[in-house]
Design a protein around this motif. Structure first.
Motif, PDB file in Angstrom:
ATOM      1  N   ARG A  54       2.438   1.330  -5.574  1.00 32.06           N
ATOM      2  CA  ARG A  54       1.752   2.569  -5.953  1.00 32.06           C
ATOM      3  C   ARG A  54       1.185   3.273  -4.715  1.00 32.06           C
ATOM      4  O   ARG A  54       1.378   4.467  -4.527  1.00 32.06           O
ATOM      5  CB  ARG A  54       0.646   2.242  -6.966  1.00 32.06           C
ATOM      6  N   HIS A  55       0.521   2.523  -3.857  1.00 28.73           N
ATOM      7  CA  HIS A  55      -0.100   3.117  -2.668  1.00 28.73           C
ATOM      8  C   HIS A  55       0.925   3.558  -1.626  1.00 28.73           C
ATOM      9  O   HIS A  55       0.659   4.457  -0.833  1.00 28.73           O
ATOM     10  CB  HIS A  55      -1.111   2.166  -2.054  1.00 28.73           C
ATOM     11  N   CYS A  56       2.089   2.931  -1.633  1.00 27.76           N
ATOM     12  CA  CYS A  56       3.141   3.295  -0.676  1.00 27.76           C
ATOM     13  C   CYS A  56       4.137   4.289  -1.280  1.00 27.76           C
ATOM     14  O   CYS A  56       5.122   4.660  -0.635  1.00 27.76           O
ATOM     15  CB  CYS A  56       3.860   2.048  -0.178  1.00 27.76           C
ATOM     16  N   GLU A  57       3.864   4.687  -2.512  1.00 31.25           N
ATOM     17  CA  GLU A  57       4.654   5.715  -3.192  1.00 31.25           C
ATOM     18  C   GLU A  57       6.139   5.372  -3.282  1.00 31.25           C
ATOM     19  O   GLU A  57       7.007   6.176  -2.945  1.00 31.25           O
ATOM     20  CB  GLU A  57       4.435   7.077  -2.531  1.00 31.25           C
ATOM     21  N   VAL A  58       6.400   4.141  -3.733  1.00 30.48           N
ATOM     22  CA  VAL A  58       7.766   3.734  -4.045  1.00 30.48           C
ATOM     23  C   VAL A  58       7.797   3.395  -5.528  1.00 30.48           C
ATOM     24  O   VAL A  58       6.758   3.185  -6.156  1.00 30.48           O
ATOM     25  CB  VAL A  58       8.252   2.538  -3.190  1.00 30.48           C
ATOM     26  N   GLU A  59       8.990   3.335  -6.080  1.00 29.70           N
ATOM     27  CA  GLU A  59       9.116   3.086  -7.519  1.00 29.70           C
ATOM     28  C   GLU A  59       8.606   1.696  -7.886  1.00 29.70           C
ATOM     29  O   GLU A  59       8.671   0.750  -7.096  1.00 29.70           O
ATOM     30  CB  GLU A  59      10.565   3.252  -7.955  1.00 29.70           C
TER      31      GLU A  59
END
Length: 110
Positions: A54-59
């Motif tokens: 979530r924090h690294c903006e990946v699925e």
């Protein structure tokens, strides 16, 4: 890989390298000590994996995949590919042959 992407982005933005591990730990909301353990192959659970994603903006589920290496473009690799393409396109037949031999020789020496 997510850490490497973070580091490369931070360095490209001109941030000093010192303290980037702590900054990444803060980004993913874990202590620097926990991040150090994770980097040293400490297993993580599903809750922490989803938090990092979530924090690294990946699925969601990205960290569970086996083929992660192909997923994140490496900026340095992309710059190399662009430079190699430019050199290739600007070279005559002999230059292309020399470039090809050089790269094949380097690939074999690994």
């Amino acid at each position: 890989m997510l850490h490497r992407r973070f580091l490369e982005g931070a360095i490209a933005a001109g941030l000093p390298a010192k303290g980037l591990d702590q900054a990444f730990a803060q980004k993913i909301e874990v202590s620097p000590s926990m991040w150090s353990q994770i980097k040293s192959s400490r297993p993580i659970g599903d809750t922490l994996a989803r938090q990092i994603e979530r924090h690294c903006e990946v699925e969601i589920g990205w960290l569970d995949r086996e083929d992660l290496a192909a997923d994140i473009p490496d900026p340095a690799e992309e710059r190399f590919i662009a430079a190699a393409r430019q050199a290739w396109r600007g070279a005559n037949a002999r230059g292309k042959r020399d470039l090809s031999r050089l790269l094949q020789g380097m690939a074999r020496s690994e």
